[in-house]
Design an enzyme around this catalytic site. Structure first.
Site, PDB file in Angstrom:
ATOM      1  N   GLN A  87       5.147   3.161 -15.967  1.00  0.00           N
ATOM      2  CA  GLN A  87       3.029   3.247 -15.886  1.00  0.00           C
ATOM      3  C   GLN A  87       2.992   4.695 -15.434  1.00  0.00           C
ATOM      4  O   GLN A  87       1.759   4.903 -15.383  1.00  0.00           O
ATOM      5  CB  GLN A  87       3.433   2.890 -14.093  1.00  0.00           C
ATOM      6  CG  GLN A  87       4.063   4.342 -12.841  1.00  0.00           C
ATOM      7  CD  GLN A  87       3.695   3.335 -11.617  1.00  0.00           C
ATOM      8  OE1 GLN A  87       4.619   2.783 -11.309  1.00  0.00           O
ATOM      9  NE2 GLN A  87       2.878   4.553 -11.122  1.00  0.00           N
ATOM     10  N   GLY A 120      -0.876   3.454   0.197  1.00  0.00           N
ATOM     11  CA  GLY A 120      -1.304   4.158   0.181  1.00  0.00           C
ATOM     12  C   GLY A 120      -2.672   4.063  -0.023  1.00  0.00           C
ATOM     13  O   GLY A 120      -2.754   3.809  -1.133  1.00  0.00           O
ATOM     14  N   LYS A 151      -5.169   6.522  -0.196  1.00  0.00           N
ATOM     15  CA  LYS A 151      -4.732   6.855  -1.699  1.00  0.00           C
ATOM     16  C   LYS A 151      -4.402   5.842  -2.837  1.00  0.00           C
ATOM     17  O   LYS A 151      -5.787   7.091  -3.807  1.00  0.00           O
ATOM     18  CB  LYS A 151      -3.758   8.063  -1.904  1.00  0.00           C
ATOM     19  CG  LYS A 151      -3.471   9.047  -2.959  1.00  0.00           C
ATOM     20  CD  LYS A 151      -4.045  10.066  -2.742  1.00  0.00           C
ATOM     21  CE  LYS A 151      -3.696  11.462  -4.100  1.00  0.00           C
ATOM     22  NZ  LYS A 151      -3.059  10.690  -5.042  1.00  0.00           N
ATOM     23  N   ASP A 152      -4.574   5.333  -3.617  1.00  0.00           N
ATOM     24  CA  ASP A 152      -3.731   4.831  -4.664  1.00  0.00           C
ATOM     25  C   ASP A 152      -5.217   4.275  -4.945  1.00  0.00           C
ATOM     26  O   ASP A 152      -4.006   2.873  -4.682  1.00  0.00           O
ATOM     27  CB  ASP A 152      -3.095   4.769  -5.313  1.00  0.00           C
ATOM     28  CG  ASP A 152      -2.179   6.206  -5.542  1.00  0.00           C
ATOM     29  OD1 ASP A 152      -2.707   6.551  -6.683  1.00  0.00           O
ATOM     30  OD2 ASP A 152      -1.001   6.586  -4.758  1.00  0.00           O
ATOM     31  N   HIS A 208       3.722   9.319   2.504  1.00  0.00           N
ATOM     32  CA  HIS A 208       4.729   8.258   2.268  1.00  0.00           C
ATOM     33  C   HIS A 208       5.006   8.316   4.036  1.00  0.00           C
ATOM     34  O   HIS A 208       5.489   6.858   4.009  1.00  0.00           O
ATOM     35  CB  HIS A 208       6.143   8.580   1.618  1.00  0.00           C
ATOM     36  CG  HIS A 208       5.166   8.997  -0.069  1.00  0.00           C
ATOM     37  ND1 HIS A 208       5.381  10.793   0.102  1.00  0.00           N
ATOM     38  CD2 HIS A 208       4.955   8.054  -0.655  1.00  0.00           C
ATOM     39  CE1 HIS A 208       4.888  10.469  -1.888  1.00  0.00           C
ATOM     40  NE2 HIS A 208       5.035   8.834  -2.256  1.00  0.00           N
ATOM     41  N   MET A 225       7.961   6.381  -5.346  1.00  0.00           N
ATOM     42  CA  MET A 225       8.206   7.101  -6.941  1.00  0.00           C
ATOM     43  C   MET A 225       9.430   8.349  -6.316  1.00  0.00           C
ATOM     44  O   MET A 225       9.557   9.277  -7.497  1.00  0.00           O
ATOM     45  CB  MET A 225       7.376   7.109  -7.814  1.00  0.00           C
ATOM     46  CG  MET A 225       6.675   6.252  -8.127  1.00  0.00           C
ATOM     47  SD  MET A 225       6.341   5.437  -9.969  1.00  0.00           S
ATOM     48  CE  MET A 225       5.073   7.371  -9.936  1.00  0.00           C
TER      49      MET A 225
HETATM   50  O1  PAF Z   1       2.307   3.839  -5.912  1.00  0.00           O
HETATM   51  C1  PAF Z   1       3.505   4.838  -6.317  1.00  0.00           C
HETATM   52  O2  PAF Z   1       4.243   5.728  -5.791  1.00  0.00           O
HETATM   53  C2  PAF Z   1       4.124   3.502  -7.495  1.00  0.00           C
HETATM   54  O3  PAF Z   1       2.590   3.256  -8.342  1.00  0.00           O
HETATM   55  C3  PAF Z   1       3.993   2.749  -6.803  1.00  0.00           C
HETATM   56  C4  PAF Z   1       3.255   1.616  -6.290  1.00  0.00           C
HETATM   57  C5  PAF Z   1       5.701   2.769  -5.792  1.00  0.00           C
HETATM   58  C6  PAF Z   1       5.003   1.749  -8.137  1.00  0.00           C
HETATM   59  O4  PAF Z   1       6.087   2.144  -8.965  1.00  0.00           O
END
Ligand code: PAF
Length: 279
Positions: free
Chosen positions: A62, A148, A150-151, A38, A31
Protein backbone atom coordinates in the site's frame (compact mmCIF):
# COMPACT_ATOMS: atom_id res chain seq x y z
CA UNK A 1 2.73 -10.76 28.49
CA UNK A 2 0.47 -10.53 25.45
CA UNK A 3 1.14 -13.36 22.94
CA UNK A 4 2.59 -12.35 19.55
CA UNK A 5 1.85 -14.87 16.80
CA UNK A 6 3.73 -14.81 13.48
CA UNK A 7 2.10 -17.54 11.40
CA UNK A 8 -1.35 -17.96 9.97
CA UNK A 9 -1.43 -21.57 11.18
CA UNK A 10 -0.92 -20.53 14.83
CA UNK A 11 -3.43 -17.71 14.51
CA UNK A 12 -6.06 -19.98 12.96
CA UNK A 13 -5.62 -22.57 15.74
CA UNK A 14 -6.16 -19.91 18.43
CA UNK A 15 -9.18 -18.38 16.70
CA UNK A 16 -10.74 -21.84 16.18
CA UNK A 17 -10.38 -22.52 19.91
CA UNK A 18 -11.95 -19.15 20.82
CA UNK A 19 -14.86 -19.69 18.46
CA UNK A 20 -15.40 -23.21 19.84
CA UNK A 21 -15.75 -21.54 23.27
CA UNK A 22 -18.44 -19.29 21.78
CA UNK A 23 -16.45 -16.02 21.67
CA UNK A 24 -17.12 -13.20 19.24
CA UNK A 25 -13.73 -12.26 17.77
CA UNK A 26 -12.79 -8.67 16.96
CA UNK A 27 -9.81 -7.46 14.92
CA UNK A 28 -8.08 -4.09 14.87
CA UNK A 29 -5.86 -3.99 11.78
CA UNK A 30 -2.84 -1.68 12.21
CA UNK A 31 0.62 -1.03 10.85
CA UNK A 32 1.99 -0.54 14.36
CA UNK A 33 3.56 2.64 15.78
CA UNK A 34 0.47 2.74 17.93
CA UNK A 35 -1.02 5.85 19.47
CA UNK A 36 -4.16 6.78 21.35
CA UNK A 37 -6.21 6.56 18.14
CA UNK A 38 -5.38 2.86 17.75
CA UNK A 39 -5.97 2.23 21.44
CA UNK A 40 -9.43 3.75 21.17
CA UNK A 41 -10.18 1.17 18.44
CA UNK A 42 -8.86 -1.62 20.66
CA UNK A 43 -10.99 -0.38 23.58
CA UNK A 44 -14.10 -0.30 21.37
CA UNK A 45 -13.32 -3.86 20.22
CA UNK A 46 -12.86 -5.00 23.83
CA UNK A 47 -16.27 -3.56 24.73
CA UNK A 48 -18.01 -5.49 21.94
CA UNK A 49 -16.07 -8.73 21.54
CA UNK A 50 -15.08 -11.65 23.77
CA UNK A 51 -11.61 -11.83 22.22
CA UNK A 52 -9.62 -9.14 20.39
CA UNK A 53 -6.72 -9.47 17.97
CA UNK A 54 -4.60 -6.52 16.88
CA UNK A 55 -2.67 -7.10 13.69
CA UNK A 56 0.63 -5.28 13.17
CA UNK A 57 1.87 -5.44 9.61
CA UNK A 58 3.54 -2.69 7.61
CA UNK A 59 2.02 -3.60 4.29
CA UNK A 60 4.50 -2.92 1.46
CA UNK A 61 1.76 -3.16 -1.18
CA UNK A 62 0.00 0.00 0.00
CA UNK A 63 3.06 2.28 -0.11
CA UNK A 64 3.42 4.01 -3.46
CA UNK A 65 6.56 5.76 -2.18
CA UNK A 66 9.53 3.52 -1.18
CA UNK A 67 10.93 6.27 1.06
CA UNK A 68 7.65 6.41 3.03
CA UNK A 69 7.79 2.62 3.50
CA UNK A 70 11.44 2.73 4.64
CA UNK A 71 10.72 5.54 7.10
CA UNK A 72 7.52 4.04 8.51
CA UNK A 73 8.12 3.73 12.29
CA UNK A 74 8.43 0.20 13.67
CA UNK A 75 7.95 0.00 17.45
CA UNK A 76 6.71 -3.52 18.20
CA UNK A 77 7.88 -3.80 21.84
CA UNK A 78 6.25 -0.49 22.82
CA UNK A 79 3.12 -1.43 20.84
CA UNK A 80 2.84 -4.72 22.74
CA UNK A 81 2.95 -2.91 26.09
CA UNK A 82 0.22 -0.50 25.00
CA UNK A 83 -1.99 -3.29 23.70
CA UNK A 84 -1.54 -5.27 26.93
CA UNK A 85 -2.63 -2.22 28.89
CA UNK A 86 -6.00 -2.12 27.11
CA UNK A 87 -6.56 -5.87 27.38
CA UNK A 88 -6.03 -6.97 23.76
CA UNK A 89 -5.77 -10.77 23.78
CA UNK A 90 -3.34 -11.39 20.96
CA UNK A 91 -1.05 -9.64 18.48
CA UNK A 92 -0.70 -11.07 15.00
CA UNK A 93 2.53 -9.69 13.52
CA UNK A 94 3.50 -11.75 10.47
CA UNK A 95 6.59 -11.28 8.30
CA UNK A 96 6.19 -10.07 4.73
CA UNK A 97 6.86 -13.64 3.45
CA UNK A 98 4.01 -15.03 5.58
CA UNK A 99 1.57 -12.56 4.04
CA UNK A 100 2.95 -12.52 0.50
CA UNK A 101 4.73 -15.84 -0.06
CA UNK A 102 6.54 -16.56 -3.33
CA UNK A 103 4.02 -16.87 -6.11
CA UNK A 104 1.43 -14.59 -4.51
CA UNK A 105 -0.57 -13.27 -7.48
CA UNK A 106 -3.91 -11.78 -6.38
CA UNK A 107 -4.88 -8.16 -6.01
CA UNK A 108 -8.21 -6.64 -5.05
CA UNK A 109 -9.20 -3.52 -6.89
CA UNK A 110 -12.21 -1.68 -5.47
CA UNK A 111 -13.94 0.64 -7.93
CA UNK A 112 -16.02 3.77 -7.35
CA UNK A 113 -15.20 4.98 -3.90
CA UNK A 114 -11.48 4.20 -4.27
CA UNK A 115 -11.00 6.27 -7.42
CA UNK A 116 -10.91 9.85 -6.19
CA UNK A 117 -8.72 11.84 -3.75
CA UNK A 118 -6.23 9.41 -2.16
CA UNK A 119 -6.86 7.04 -5.08
CA UNK A 120 -5.67 9.72 -7.52
CA UNK A 121 -2.80 10.97 -5.39
CA UNK A 122 -1.47 7.55 -4.40
CA UNK A 123 -1.93 5.18 -7.35
CA UNK A 124 -2.16 1.55 -6.20
CA UNK A 125 -2.59 2.50 -2.54
CA UNK A 126 -6.16 1.29 -2.11
CA UNK A 127 -5.44 -1.87 -4.09
CA UNK A 128 -2.74 -2.62 -1.52
CA UNK A 129 -5.05 -1.77 1.37
CA UNK A 130 -7.98 -3.82 0.04
CA UNK A 131 -5.74 -6.81 -0.69
CA UNK A 132 -4.17 -6.88 2.76
CA UNK A 133 -7.43 -6.18 4.59
CA UNK A 134 -9.12 -9.03 2.70
CA UNK A 135 -6.20 -11.26 3.68
CA UNK A 136 -6.35 -10.15 7.32
CA UNK A 137 -10.08 -10.94 7.37
CA UNK A 138 -9.35 -14.36 5.87
CA UNK A 139 -6.48 -15.02 8.27
CA UNK A 140 -8.21 -13.87 11.46
CA UNK A 141 -11.75 -15.01 10.60
CA UNK A 142 -12.87 -12.08 12.78
CA UNK A 143 -16.56 -11.34 13.31
CA UNK A 144 -15.98 -7.59 13.73
CA UNK A 145 -13.30 -5.25 12.42
CA UNK A 146 -12.48 -1.78 13.75
CA UNK A 147 -11.13 1.06 11.60
CA UNK A 148 -10.53 4.74 12.36
CA UNK A 149 -12.55 7.47 10.66
CA UNK A 150 -9.25 9.36 10.35
CA UNK A 151 -8.77 7.36 7.12
CA UNK A 152 -12.32 8.07 5.99
CA UNK A 153 -11.85 7.03 2.38
CA UNK A 154 -10.11 3.80 3.45
CA UNK A 155 -13.10 3.04 5.69
CA UNK A 156 -15.49 3.48 2.75
CA UNK A 157 -13.25 1.33 0.53
CA UNK A 158 -13.26 -1.47 3.11
CA UNK A 159 -17.06 -1.22 3.51
CA UNK A 160 -17.52 -1.39 -0.27
CA UNK A 161 -15.27 -4.46 -0.52
CA UNK A 162 -17.05 -6.21 2.36
CA UNK A 163 -20.43 -5.54 0.72
CA UNK A 164 -19.31 -6.52 -2.76
CA UNK A 165 -17.48 -9.70 -1.75
CA UNK A 166 -19.92 -10.82 0.99
CA UNK A 167 -17.32 -10.99 3.74
CA UNK A 168 -18.91 -12.20 6.98
CA UNK A 169 -17.40 -9.38 9.02
CA UNK A 170 -19.06 -6.33 10.51
CA UNK A 171 -17.03 -3.17 9.87
CA UNK A 172 -17.07 -0.57 12.62
CA UNK A 173 -15.77 2.97 12.02
CA UNK A 174 -14.57 4.78 15.15
CA UNK A 175 -14.22 8.54 15.76
CA UNK A 176 -10.92 10.26 14.99
CA UNK A 177 -8.88 10.94 18.12
CA UNK A 178 -7.25 14.40 18.12
CA UNK A 179 -4.47 16.18 19.95
CA UNK A 180 -5.42 19.25 22.04
CA UNK A 181 -4.84 21.57 19.03
CA UNK A 182 -7.07 19.45 16.77
CA UNK A 183 -4.33 17.55 14.90
CA UNK A 184 -5.68 14.07 14.05
CA UNK A 185 -3.53 11.40 15.68
CA UNK A 186 -1.42 9.51 13.14
CA UNK A 187 1.74 7.43 13.27
CA UNK A 188 3.24 9.86 10.75
CA UNK A 189 2.93 12.80 13.20
CA UNK A 190 6.05 11.47 14.95
CA UNK A 191 8.00 12.62 11.88
CA UNK A 192 7.02 16.28 12.34
CA UNK A 193 9.78 18.53 13.70
CA UNK A 194 8.89 20.55 16.83
CA UNK A 195 8.48 23.60 14.61
CA UNK A 196 6.18 21.85 12.15
CA UNK A 197 4.22 20.23 14.98
CA UNK A 198 3.49 23.74 16.31
CA UNK A 199 1.79 24.62 12.99
CA UNK A 200 -0.02 21.35 12.36
CA UNK A 201 -3.27 22.22 14.19
CA UNK A 202 -3.99 24.86 11.53
CA UNK A 203 -5.41 22.25 9.14
CA UNK A 204 -8.18 21.06 11.43
CA UNK A 205 -8.91 24.62 12.61
CA UNK A 206 -9.32 25.86 9.01
CA UNK A 207 -11.47 22.86 8.05
CA UNK A 208 -13.74 23.33 11.08
CA UNK A 209 -14.23 26.99 10.26
CA UNK A 210 -15.01 26.18 6.62
CA UNK A 211 -17.51 23.47 7.61
CA UNK A 212 -19.33 25.98 9.81
CA UNK A 213 -19.38 28.52 6.97
CA UNK A 214 -20.73 25.95 4.49
CA UNK A 215 -23.45 24.94 6.93
CA UNK A 216 -24.30 28.63 7.28
CA UNK A 217 -24.85 28.78 3.50
CA UNK A 218 -21.58 30.35 2.29
CA UNK A 219 -20.47 29.21 -1.21
CA UNK A 220 -18.52 25.94 -0.90
CA UNK A 221 -15.79 26.80 -3.39
CA UNK A 222 -14.89 30.01 -1.50
CA UNK A 223 -14.83 28.15 1.82
CA UNK A 224 -12.52 25.44 0.47
CA UNK A 225 -10.23 28.05 -1.12
CA UNK A 226 -9.99 29.78 2.25
CA UNK A 227 -8.87 26.51 3.90
CA UNK A 228 -6.03 26.24 1.39
CA UNK A 229 -4.98 29.86 1.94
CA UNK A 230 -5.13 29.49 5.74
CA UNK A 231 -2.92 26.41 5.90
CA UNK A 232 -0.36 27.86 3.49
CA UNK A 233 -0.32 31.04 5.60
CA UNK A 234 0.24 28.85 8.67
CA UNK A 235 3.37 27.37 7.08
CA UNK A 236 2.21 24.23 5.19
CA UNK A 237 4.27 23.77 2.00
CA UNK A 238 1.54 22.37 -0.22
CA UNK A 239 -2.11 21.42 -0.30
CA UNK A 240 -2.82 18.29 -2.39
CA UNK A 241 -6.59 18.48 -2.15
CA UNK A 242 -9.38 19.99 -0.12
CA UNK A 243 -12.74 18.63 -1.20
CA UNK A 244 -16.34 18.44 -0.14
CA UNK A 245 -17.79 15.05 -1.06
CA UNK A 246 -20.74 12.75 -0.50
CA UNK A 247 -19.65 11.02 2.72
CA UNK A 248 -20.37 7.51 1.48
CA UNK A 249 -19.67 7.50 -2.27
CA UNK A 250 -16.94 10.17 -2.09
CA UNK A 251 -18.32 11.44 -5.40
CA UNK A 252 -19.34 15.06 -5.89
CA UNK A 253 -22.17 16.19 -3.64
CA UNK A 254 -25.30 15.55 -5.71
CA UNK A 255 -27.83 15.65 -2.89
CA UNK A 256 -27.01 18.11 -0.06
CA UNK A 257 -29.55 16.28 2.14
CA UNK A 258 -27.16 13.31 2.31
CA UNK A 259 -24.20 13.36 4.75
CA UNK A 260 -21.22 15.30 3.40
CA UNK A 261 -17.56 15.06 4.31
CA UNK A 262 -14.74 17.54 3.89
CA UNK A 263 -11.44 15.78 3.18
CA UNK A 264 -7.95 17.20 2.85
CA UNK A 265 -4.34 16.20 2.26
CA UNK A 266 -1.50 18.65 2.78
CA UNK A 267 2.27 18.66 3.31
CA UNK A 268 3.92 20.15 6.36
CA UNK A 269 7.65 19.92 7.11
CA UNK A 270 8.02 17.11 4.53
CA UNK A 271 5.21 15.05 6.09
CA UNK A 272 1.94 14.32 4.33
CA UNK A 273 -1.04 14.88 6.63
CA UNK A 274 -4.63 13.89 5.87
CA UNK A 275 -7.80 14.80 7.72
CA UNK A 276 -11.57 14.81 7.28
CA UNK A 277 -14.61 16.10 9.12
CA UNK A 278 -18.38 15.87 8.80
CA UNK A 279 -20.08 18.92 7.26
O1 PAF B 1 -4.95 2.07 8.38
C1 PAF B 1 -3.96 1.32 8.39
O2 PAF B 1 -3.14 1.33 9.33
C2 PAF B 1 -3.73 0.36 7.24
O3 PAF B 1 -4.10 0.94 6.04
C3 PAF B 1 -4.40 -1.00 7.43
C4 PAF B 1 -5.91 -0.87 7.47
C5 PAF B 1 -3.89 -1.65 8.70
C6 PAF B 1 -4.05 -1.93 6.26
O4 PAF B 1 -2.67 -2.12 6.17
Amino acid sequence: MIPILRTVADLRAQVRAWKAEGHVVGVVPTMGALHEGHLSLARAAKRDCGRVITTIFVNPKQFNNPDDLAKYPRTEAADALLLSSVGVDLIFAPDVEEVYPDGFATSISVGGVAGALEGEMRPGHFQGVATVVAKLFGMTQADRAYFGQKDWQQLQVVRQMVRDLNFAVEVIGCETIREADGLAMSSRNARLSAEARGKAGALHAAMTEAAQAIRAGMPEADCLTRVGAAVVAAGFEKVEYIALRDAETLGPVADPARPMRMLAAAWLGGVRLIDNIAV
